[in-house]
Each structure stands twice: as C-alpha cells, then as structure tokens.
Motif scaffolding. Sequence first.
Motif, PDB file in Angstrom:
ATOM      1  N   VAL A 121      18.256 -33.431  -9.528  1.00 62.00           N
ATOM      2  CA  VAL A 121      17.776 -32.044  -9.438  1.00 62.00           C
ATOM      3  C   VAL A 121      18.047 -31.514  -8.033  1.00 62.00           C
ATOM      4  CG1 VAL A 121      15.773 -30.524  -9.555  1.00 62.00           C
ATOM      5  CG2 VAL A 121      15.997 -32.436 -11.165  1.00 62.00           C
ATOM      6  N   PRO A 122      18.786 -30.412  -7.901  1.00 62.03           N
ATOM      7  CA  PRO A 122      19.020 -29.828  -6.579  1.00 62.03           C
ATOM      8  C   PRO A 122      17.803 -29.054  -6.101  1.00 62.03           C
ATOM      9  CG  PRO A 122      20.086 -28.486  -8.246  1.00 62.03           C
ATOM     10  CD  PRO A 122      19.487 -29.667  -8.964  1.00 62.03           C
ATOM     11  N   HIS A 123      17.513 -29.152  -4.804  1.00 62.92           N
ATOM     12  CA  HIS A 123      16.343 -28.493  -4.239  1.00 62.92           C
ATOM     13  C   HIS A 123      16.767 -27.382  -3.284  1.00 62.92           C
ATOM     14  CE1 HIS A 123      12.946 -31.328  -5.353  1.00 62.92           C
ATOM     15  NE2 HIS A 123      14.016 -31.894  -5.882  1.00 62.92           N
ATOM     16  N   TYR A 124      16.141 -26.220  -3.460  1.00 62.35           N
ATOM     17  CA  TYR A 124      16.347 -25.056  -2.598  1.00 62.35           C
ATOM     18  C   TYR A 124      14.996 -24.519  -2.165  1.00 62.35           C
ATOM     19  CZ  TYR A 124      21.118 -25.043  -4.471  1.00 62.35           C
ATOM     20  OH  TYR A 124      22.391 -25.402  -4.841  1.00 62.35           O
ATOM     21  N   SER A 125      14.978 -23.818  -1.024  1.00 61.39           N
ATOM     22  CA  SER A 125      13.727 -23.242  -0.547  1.00 61.39           C
ATOM     23  C   SER A 125      14.017 -22.019   0.313  1.00 61.39           C
ATOM     24  CB  SER A 125      12.928 -24.257   0.272  1.00 61.39           C
ATOM     25  OG  SER A 125      11.787 -23.653   0.859  1.00 61.39           O
ATOM     26  N   TRP A 126      13.101 -21.047   0.250  1.00 60.48           N
ATOM     27  CA  TRP A 126      13.233 -19.871   1.103  1.00 60.48           C
ATOM     28  C   TRP A 126      13.035 -20.197   2.583  1.00 60.48           C
ATOM     29  CZ3 TRP A 126      15.414 -15.401   0.395  1.00 60.48           C
ATOM     30  CH2 TRP A 126      15.609 -14.940  -0.900  1.00 60.48           C
ATOM     31  N   ASP A 127      12.496 -21.351   2.889  1.00 60.92           N
ATOM     32  CA  ASP A 127      12.327 -21.746   4.290  1.00 60.92           C
ATOM     33  C   ASP A 127      13.660 -21.875   5.011  1.00 60.92           C
ATOM     34  OD1 ASP A 127       9.592 -21.799   4.049  1.00 60.92           O
ATOM     35  OD2 ASP A 127       9.497 -23.951   3.639  1.00 60.92           O
ATOM     36  N   ARG A 128      14.743 -22.115   4.269  1.00 53.98           N
ATOM     37  CA  ARG A 128      16.056 -22.312   4.879  1.00 53.98           C
ATOM     38  C   ARG A 128      17.022 -21.169   4.576  1.00 53.98           C
ATOM     39  NH1 ARG A 128      17.527 -27.596   5.808  1.00 53.98           N
ATOM     40  NH2 ARG A 128      19.474 -26.667   6.546  1.00 53.98           N
ATOM     41  N   ALA A 129      16.530 -20.081   4.010  1.00 51.61           N
ATOM     42  CA  ALA A 129      17.403 -18.975   3.627  1.00 51.61           C
ATOM     43  C   ALA A 129      17.833 -18.156   4.836  1.00 51.61           C
ATOM     44  CB  ALA A 129      16.692 -18.068   2.627  1.00 51.61           C
ATOM     45  N   THR A 130      18.987 -17.527   4.721  1.00 47.48           N
ATOM     46  CA  THR A 130      19.442 -16.530   5.696  1.00 47.48           C
ATOM     47  C   THR A 130      19.836 -15.270   4.942  1.00 47.48           C
ATOM     48  OG1 THR A 130      21.713 -17.393   5.616  1.00 47.48           O
ATOM     49  CG2 THR A 130      20.267 -18.260   7.333  1.00 47.48           C
ATOM     50  N   VAL A 131      19.644 -14.126   5.587  1.00 47.90           N
ATOM     51  CA  VAL A 131      19.963 -12.832   4.990  1.00 47.90           C
ATOM     52  C   VAL A 131      20.893 -12.089   5.930  1.00 47.90           C
ATOM     53  CG1 VAL A 131      19.044 -10.669   4.067  1.00 47.90           C
ATOM     54  CG2 VAL A 131      17.688 -12.766   3.901  1.00 47.90           C
ATOM     55  N   SER A 132      22.017 -11.595   5.408  1.00 49.12           N
ATOM     56  CA  SER A 132      22.975 -10.870   6.240  1.00 49.12           C
ATOM     57  C   SER A 132      23.682  -9.824   5.400  1.00 49.12           C
ATOM     58  CB  SER A 132      24.011 -11.829   6.849  1.00 49.12           C
ATOM     59  OG  SER A 132      24.784 -12.436   5.833  1.00 49.12           O
ATOM     60  N   GLY A 133      24.349  -8.893   6.084  1.00 52.78           N
ATOM     61  CA  GLY A 133      25.059  -7.841   5.367  1.00 52.78           C
ATOM     62  C   GLY A 133      24.241  -6.574   5.303  1.00 52.78           C
ATOM     63  N   PRO A 134      24.619  -5.646   4.421  1.00 55.48           N
ATOM     64  CA  PRO A 134      23.939  -4.346   4.364  1.00 55.48           C
ATOM     65  C   PRO A 134      22.561  -4.462   3.732  1.00 55.48           C
ATOM     66  CG  PRO A 134      25.559  -4.502   2.618  1.00 55.48           C
ATOM     67  CD  PRO A 134      25.736  -5.729   3.468  1.00 55.48           C
ATOM     68  N   ASP A 135      21.758  -3.450   3.966  1.00 57.36           N
ATOM     69  CA  ASP A 135      20.470  -3.332   3.310  1.00 57.36           C
ATOM     70  C   ASP A 135      20.701  -2.600   1.992  1.00 57.36           C
ATOM     71  OD1 ASP A 135      17.918  -2.995   2.462  1.00 57.36           O
ATOM     72  OD2 ASP A 135      17.222  -1.859   4.192  1.00 57.36           O
ATOM     73  N   PHE A 136      20.929  -3.346   0.920  1.00 58.76           N
ATOM     74  CA  PHE A 136      21.290  -2.744  -0.351  1.00 58.76           C
ATOM     75  C   PHE A 136      20.180  -1.874  -0.916  1.00 58.76           C
ATOM     76  CE2 PHE A 136      24.097  -6.491  -0.226  1.00 58.76           C
ATOM     77  CZ  PHE A 136      25.306  -5.853  -0.427  1.00 58.76           C
ATOM     78  N   ALA A 137      18.946  -2.150  -0.534  1.00 57.97           N
ATOM     79  CA  ALA A 137      17.832  -1.367  -1.057  1.00 57.97           C
ATOM     80  C   ALA A 137      17.943   0.103  -0.672  1.00 57.97           C
ATOM     81  CB  ALA A 137      16.506  -1.945  -0.575  1.00 57.97           C
ATOM     82  N   ALA A 138      18.624   0.392   0.411  1.00 61.15           N
ATOM     83  CA  ALA A 138      18.733   1.771   0.889  1.00 61.15           C
ATOM     84  C   ALA A 138      19.983   2.489   0.380  1.00 61.15           C
ATOM     85  CB  ALA A 138      18.757   1.783   2.416  1.00 61.15           C
ATOM     86  N   LEU A 139      20.797   1.817  -0.413  1.00 57.22           N
ATOM     87  CA  LEU A 139      22.077   2.394  -0.820  1.00 57.22           C
ATOM     88  C   LEU A 139      22.000   3.215  -2.101  1.00 57.22           C
ATOM     89  CD1 LEU A 139      24.555  -0.513  -0.008  1.00 57.22           C
ATOM     90  CD2 LEU A 139      24.025   1.515   1.355  1.00 57.22           C
ATOM     91  N   GLY A 140      20.878   3.199  -2.802  1.00 55.88           N
ATOM     92  CA  GLY A 140      20.738   4.027  -3.993  1.00 55.88           C
ATOM     93  C   GLY A 140      21.469   3.441  -5.190  1.00 55.88           C
ATOM     94  N   ASP A 141      22.313   4.256  -5.812  1.00 52.92           N
ATOM     95  CA  ASP A 141      23.011   3.836  -7.027  1.00 52.92           C
ATOM     96  C   ASP A 141      24.188   2.935  -6.685  1.00 52.92           C
ATOM     97  OD1 ASP A 141      21.369   5.061  -8.857  1.00 52.92           O
ATOM     98  OD2 ASP A 141      22.469   6.955  -8.809  1.00 52.92           O
ATOM     99  N   VAL A 142      23.888   1.714  -6.335  1.00 50.43           N
ATOM    100  CA  VAL A 142      24.920   0.762  -5.953  1.00 50.43           C
ATOM    101  C   VAL A 142      24.848  -0.445  -6.871  1.00 50.43           C
ATOM    102  CG1 VAL A 142      23.408  -0.339  -4.255  1.00 50.43           C
ATOM    103  CG2 VAL A 142      25.866  -0.637  -4.067  1.00 50.43           C
ATOM    104  N   LEU A 143      26.022  -0.945  -7.249  1.00 48.63           N
ATOM    105  CA  LEU A 143      26.125  -2.163  -8.044  1.00 48.63           C
ATOM    106  C   LEU A 143      26.924  -3.162  -7.235  1.00 48.63           C
ATOM    107  CD1 LEU A 143      27.022  -0.533 -11.471  1.00 48.63           C
ATOM    108  CD2 LEU A 143      24.853  -1.593 -10.877  1.00 48.63           C
TER     109      LEU A 143
END
Length: 215
Positions: A121-143
């Motif tokens: 079973v592979p293990h993942y956790s948000w403790d080791r996550a990184t976030v980069s790039g645009p803030d998609f939440a502010a882009l509106g009608d974007v896919l």
Amino acid sequence: MVHGQRAHTIAGHRFLFSCHKTVRIYRVASDGLFPVARIGGRFSYYDEQGTLQRPRGAFPIWIDKNGDGLAQQSEVEEAPVGRYQPEPHIGFSHDMEVSRDGTVYWGNFSLPLLRVDARGVPHYSWDRATVSGPDFAALGDVLLEGVGADREGNRYFDIFYKDDALRQPGIGHWSRRVIRCSISRYDASGRQIWNVGHKAIGRPEPGGMHQPTCT
C-alpha cells in the motif's frame, strides 16, 4: 470515465494510477486490481458508527492502512486549510502526472510517495505536499485539462477557458464552449516561465497552437 492513467512498478509492486476528478490508485496482482489509495473527494468512507460519509473537503487522502480495501474514517486525511499559498486547487482537473518514484502531480499541488508498506500500500500525506503554479480558484471558468511535470520540478498546465454564452464555430459540445486554451510552464518556485497557445478561429498566429476540431 478516465482521462489520465499511469502504471509504475515501485518497491516490487505494480500500481495503476487512474484519474477523473479523483486519483484512484490500485495495486495490480495476478488475480485482479485492488484499491489501495485515493486522492480527491469522489469516494465515501465508514465513520466510527459504521455509516457511510462523504469527505468534508475536496482533497482528502485515503490510505488502506488495514488492507481490507474499504475506506474508514481513521484512514482518511483531509487537506489542511490555510497552510499553503496559493491554496490547493484542481480546477476541475481531468489529468494527473505520476513520476517513476510515485510522486503524484495533480492540479497545482504534488504529493511525494512516503513509503510502500508490507501489504503493498503506498502512503501519502499532506505533511509533505507542495503547491506551486497559478491560483486556479481565482481564474473563474477554467478547466485544467492537462497536468505535467519534469525531473527539474517544472510544472506544465494545459488550461481551457470556457464561456457558454458564446456561439462559436466548431463541432461538438466542448469545441463550442472553449474560448481560449494555452499551455503554461512554471518552475519549482511557482514562477511562470512561458505561456503559449490560443484557440484559432482561422489560422494560428506564428508560434501559436490550435485545436483542429475548433476551426
């Protein structure tokens, strides 16, 4: 429906990574596919009373820690709120990238593989996550249709912008809705390096790209 799939052998186990608005991870064995992890909100889990519940947020991680193939509340980790800037976002992402070491790139975040346990079973956790790039939440009608990454940590995003109010040339539902599309490259720090492409009405401009079904 599946938009993105990858298969990798990690720590002696074969895994299938499948994505459509949620990343589903299966261990491949001689007698079938076994669900071992999920990243994203399209699943249910059993709470402490044995009742099926939906995740509270959009980015939970389920790890099959007891090996029974069923999600329990104790096995689900929700994404922390307010830890990252920009916030994790998928922008209705239908695609993901998985490197050979098991790192999952989805939306504007990445989750490195922590380990593969004795059950495979592979293990993942948000403790080791990184976030980069645009803030998609502010882009509106974007896919966010395409997601990629390279060995240097650069991120690639294939972004569609839609507008249902416009009547455009083209054949098919999405060809008429998409008003602009582009591919962007961001470095590991989140800085945009380049952006190229547009939806061609006639011929593409020099250096531009277009979707043939939209012209």
